[in-house]
Scaffold this motif. Structure first.
Motif, PDB file in Angstrom:
ATOM      1  N   PHE A 130       6.292  87.788  21.841  1.00  0.00           N
ATOM      2  CA  PHE A 130       7.479  88.614  21.546  1.00  0.00           C
ATOM      3  C   PHE A 130       7.930  89.292  22.848  1.00  0.00           C
ATOM      4  O   PHE A 130       7.138  89.956  23.511  1.00  0.00           O
TER       5      PHE A 130
ATOM      6  N   MET B 136       9.801 102.946  19.826  1.00  0.00           N
ATOM      7  CA  MET B 136      10.014 102.755  18.379  1.00  0.00           C
ATOM      8  C   MET B 136       9.458 103.929  17.576  1.00  0.00           C
ATOM      9  O   MET B 136       9.913 104.191  16.465  1.00  0.00           O
TER      10      MET B 136
ATOM     11  N   VAL C  10      12.184 106.177  16.388  1.00  0.00           N
ATOM     12  CA  VAL C  10      13.318 105.641  15.604  1.00  0.00           C
ATOM     13  C   VAL C  10      13.485 106.323  14.245  1.00  0.00           C
ATOM     14  O   VAL C  10      14.568 106.803  13.916  1.00  0.00           O
TER      15      VAL C  10
ATOM     16  N   LYS D 296      18.366  99.941  17.264  1.00  0.00           N
ATOM     17  CA  LYS D 296      16.955 100.328  17.381  1.00  0.00           C
ATOM     18  C   LYS D 296      16.194 100.081  16.074  1.00  0.00           C
ATOM     19  O   LYS D 296      15.027  99.689  16.102  1.00  0.00           O
ATOM     20  N   GLU D 297      16.876 100.226  14.947  1.00  0.00           N
ATOM     21  CA  GLU D 297      16.228  99.957  13.662  1.00  0.00           C
ATOM     22  C   GLU D 297      15.974  98.447  13.502  1.00  0.00           C
ATOM     23  O   GLU D 297      14.901  98.039  13.045  1.00  0.00           O
TER      24      GLU D 297
ATOM     25  N   LEU E  91      15.540  96.283  15.867  1.00  0.00           N
ATOM     26  CA  LEU E  91      14.446  95.900  16.767  1.00  0.00           C
ATOM     27  C   LEU E  91      13.092  96.272  16.154  1.00  0.00           C
ATOM     28  O   LEU E  91      12.150  95.465  16.161  1.00  0.00           O
ATOM     29  N   PHE E  92      12.995  97.479  15.611  1.00  0.00           N
ATOM     30  CA  PHE E  92      11.740  97.952  15.022  1.00  0.00           C
ATOM     31  C   PHE E  92      11.325  97.037  13.863  1.00  0.00           C
ATOM     32  O   PHE E  92      10.184  96.559  13.789  1.00  0.00           O
TER      33      PHE E  92
ATOM     34  N   THR F 201      12.274  93.996  13.267  1.00  0.00           N
ATOM     35  CA  THR F 201      11.987  92.643  13.756  1.00  0.00           C
ATOM     36  C   THR F 201      10.593  92.577  14.362  1.00  0.00           C
ATOM     37  O   THR F 201       9.852  91.618  14.154  1.00  0.00           O
ATOM     38  N   PHE F 202      10.212  93.611  15.089  1.00  0.00           N
ATOM     39  CA  PHE F 202       8.909  93.606  15.770  1.00  0.00           C
ATOM     40  C   PHE F 202       7.761  93.874  14.805  1.00  0.00           C
ATOM     41  O   PHE F 202       6.722  93.221  14.867  1.00  0.00           O
TER      42      PHE F 202
END
Lengths: 246, 279
Positions: free
Chosen positions: A89, A99, A102, B151-152, B154-155, B157-158
Motif C-alpha cells: 500500500f 489518520m 480524522v 481523508k475519510e 483514505l482512512f 481504504t487503508f
C-alpha cells in the motif's frame, strides 16, 4: 470510574458459546492484559469493548454509558492484530499517523497546525519520528506496530486497545512495544487493554490480568496470577514425578 | 499540436479529455487499493444499458447512463455491504444484466452503428458542446466531493476496521465512493468509450504505483500520467487518424510499461546499491 463494565454479558458464535453471564470492570488508568488459550474469547472481548460485536444479552458500558449511547469513539484507540494487510500500500508513516486525527476532526475539516503538531508528538513518543517519510511496507514488524500505536495515540485517546500487538515480532521489538505501552499507561494515564499470549512479559508490564478459560476464571493483580501459575506448574511437575517413582 | 486546436471538435475533445484525465485516476486510486479494479468495467457495461435506454426513450444518453449507473452502483454497494464474501458475484450479476439490457434496448431503438461505436470505443468527433458541459458539471461535483471526503476515503481504504471503530460512517463513505465511481464512468465513456472506460481509472494508477513513495505522490503522478496519455493519445489520433479511445489507452499502457521498466531496472538497482553501501 470504570473505562469498561460488563454486566451479565453472554455472547455466542453459531455453534460456539464464548461467554455466559460475564461480569468485568476495567478501571480507568489500569493496564489490563487478557490472556487465555486459543478460542477462549480474548479477541471477542476486545471487539465487544469497541462495539464491533453486540452481546446476546447483558450490558456493556463505556465510561458509564451503554455502548449504543456512547459517541466519543475517537477517544478509544484500537490497534488490530496484523494491522498491515497490504505491505505494498503506497503510504508513508506520517500519512498513517495523521489518520488518527480524522474521526475527531469531522468530515470536510482540514488538518491545522495544531493537528500536525499532535501527529509529530505521537511519532516522537513511539520513536518513529525519523521514519516519518518512509513507506510503511519498508519497515520491520516492530516498527510497523509502533506506527499503528502512534496512529491510535494521535487521536489523543483515553483508552488504548490492542489485539496481540506483538504477534510475529522479534524479541527486541516485543520488549520495545511493551515498554512503550507501559510508559503510555504510566506517563500519559491512558488505560491500556491488550490481548497477549506472552505471560512472562505481561507479568512484568501489566497491572491486572484477565484470564479467560470457559469464561473469566481470574481477574486481579498480574504478579499474583503469575505466582499462581508457577505454583500450578510446580504441583503438576511434582505430581508427574510421584507417578514416575510409583 | 496547436494546429489541431483550430478545430472546434478537437477543442471540445481536449477539454473533455483533460477533465477525464484528472477525474479517472483520482477515483481509480481508491478502487485499485481496495482491490476493486474491475468495478469500473462492470459499471461501464451498465452505462451502456443507460445509453441504450436514452436512445430508446429519446433522451440525452449521457444523462440516462449517469442515472442508471449511479442506481446500479448504489445497488451493488448495498448488496456488497450485506454479503461482502459475494461482492464479485454481485458485480457479475449487474455486469451481465447491464450488457443484456444494452443489447436488447439498442436493437429495439434501431441504433445506427456509428452512434453505437462512438459510445463503445469513444469518438472525439462526436463529443458535443452538451457533452463537454455535462462532463464539466459532473467533474466539478466529483472533485468537490473528493476534496471534502479525501481523508475519510483514505482512512477507509487503508484500514476499514479501525476507521469503523474510530466512529467514521463507513457505510455512507463506501456508498459515496460507489456513486463517485459511477459518475466517473459516465464522464469517461464519451472520451475513451464504454469498453475501455475503466482503463484510465486503472492504468495510470498502476503506472504511478511503480514509481511513487507516498499516497499523495501516487495520486499526483497518476494524474500526470493520465493527462499525458490523454494529450499524447488525442494528438496521435488526430494526426495519424487513429481511434481516439484506443490510442489514449494504448498510450497509458506504454507509460505503464515505461514506469515498470524504470522501477525494475533503475529504482531497484539503486535500492540494491544503497543496501550494498550499508553492508
Amino acid at each position: 470510574m470504570n473505562a469498561f463494565e460488563f454486566e451479565n454479558v453472554s455472547f455466542a458464535y453459531p455453534n460456539h458459546n464464548v461467554f455466559s453471564h460475564l461480569n468485568l470492570r476495567i478501571a480507568v488508568g489500569d493496564f489490563v492484559a487478557i490472556v487465555g488459550g486459543n478460542g477462549a474469547g480474548k479477541s471477542t472481548l476486545l471487539k465487544l469493548c469497541v462495539g464491533a460485536l453486540t452481546p446476546d444479552c447483558g450490558q456493556i458500558r463505556i465510561f458509564g454509558l451503554p455502548v449504543a449511547a456512547y459517541r466519543d469513539w475517537s477517544k478509544i484507540g484500537y490497534v488490530p492484530q496484523n494491522p498491515l494487510r497490504d505491505k505494498s500500500f503506497p503510504i508513508t508513516v506520517e500519512e498513517i499517523v495523521a489518520m488518527g486525527r480524522v474521526a475527531g476532526l469531522g468530515i470536510g475539516r482540514r488538518m491545522r497546525k495544531g493537528d500536525r503538531d499532535i501527529v509529530t508528538r505521537a511519532l516522537r513518543l513511539v520513536g518513529v519520528d525519523n521514519l516519518r517519510s518512509q513507506m510503511i511496507g519498508n519497515l520491520s514488524g516492530g516498527q510497523q506496530q509502533r506506527v499503528m500505536v502512534a496512529r491510535a495515540l494521535a487521536a489523543e485517546p483515553e483508552t488504548l486497545i490492542l489485539d496481540e500487538p506483538t504477534a510475529g515480532i522479534d524479541a527486541a521489538g516485543t520488549e520495545g512495544i511493551y515498554s512503550l505501552l507501559k510508559s503510555v499507561n504510566k506517563d500519559l494515564g491512558i488505560t491500556v487493554l491488550l490481548v497477549s499470549h506472552d505471560l512472562e512479559r505481561v507479568a512484568r508490564y501489566a497491572g491486572t490480568i484477565a484470564n479467560l478459560d470457559e469464561g473469566l476464571n481470574y481477574y486481579g493483580a498480574a504478579d499474583r496470577f503469575c505466582r499462581r501459575q508457577a505454583y500450578a506448574r510446580t504441583d503438576a511437575a511434582l505430581e508427574g514425578e510421584a507417578v514416575n517413582h510409583a | 499540436m496547436l494546429d489541431m486546436l483550430q478545430f472546434d471538435f478537437m477543442q471540445r475533445a481536449v477539454v473533455a479529455g483533460l477533465v477525464v484525465g484528472l477525474i479517472c485516476p483520482a477515483i481509480g486510486i481508491f478502487i485499485i487499493l481496495r482491490k476493486q479494479s474491475l468495478i469500473g468495467d462492470g459499471l461501464g457495461h451498465i452505462a451502456f444499458a443507460g445509453v441504450a435506454t436514452g436512445w430508446l426513450l429519446g433522451i440525452y444518453p449521457v444523462m440516462s447512463a449517469m442515472v442508471i449507473t449511479v442506481l446500479a452502483a448504489a445497488g451493488i454497494e448495498e448488496l456488497r455491504a450485506r454479503r461482502p464474501a459475494y461482492g464479485d458475484m454481485v458485480l457479475a450479476i449487474f455486469f451481465y444484466t447491464g450488457i443484456a439490457c444494452a443489447v436488447l434496448f439498442s436493437s429495439l431503438a434501431k441504433t445506427n452503428s456509428v452512434s453505437l461505436f462512438g459510445y463503445l470505443f469513444g469518438s472525439i468527433v462526436t463529443v458535443s458542446v452538451q457533452d463537454v458541459a455535462t462532463v464539466g458539471a459532473l467533474a466539478i461535483a466529483v472533485l468537490l466531493t473528493l476534496g471534502v471526503m479525501f481523508k475519510e476515503l483514505l482512512f477507509v481504504t487503508f484500514d476499514e476496521e479501525v476507521a469503523r471503530i474510530s466512529g467514521l460512517p463507513i457505510k455512507r463513505i463506501n456508498m459515496i465512493l460507489a456513486i463517485l465511481t459511477a459518475l466517473t464512468v459516465s464522464i469517461a465513456m464519451r472520451v475513451v468509450g464504454i469498453l475501455m472506460v475503466s482503463a484510465l481509472m486503472v492504468i495510470p494508477v498502476a503506472a504511478s504505483l511503480q514509481i511513487s513513495h507516498s499516497f499523495r505522490s501516487t495520486l499526483v503522478n497518476a494524474v500526470i500520467i493520465s493527462e499525458a496519455a490523454v494529450v499524447i493519445g488525442l494528438t496521435a489520433s488526430f494526426y495519424l487518424n487513429f481511434a481516439s479511445g484506443g490510442t489514449i489507452v494504448i498510450t497509458a499502457a506504454l507509460l505503464f510499461l515505461a514506469a515498470f521498466v524504470l522501477r525494475q531496472v533503475v529504482l531497484e538497482r539503486l535500492g540494491r546499491a544503497k543496501v550494498m553501501k550499508h553492508c
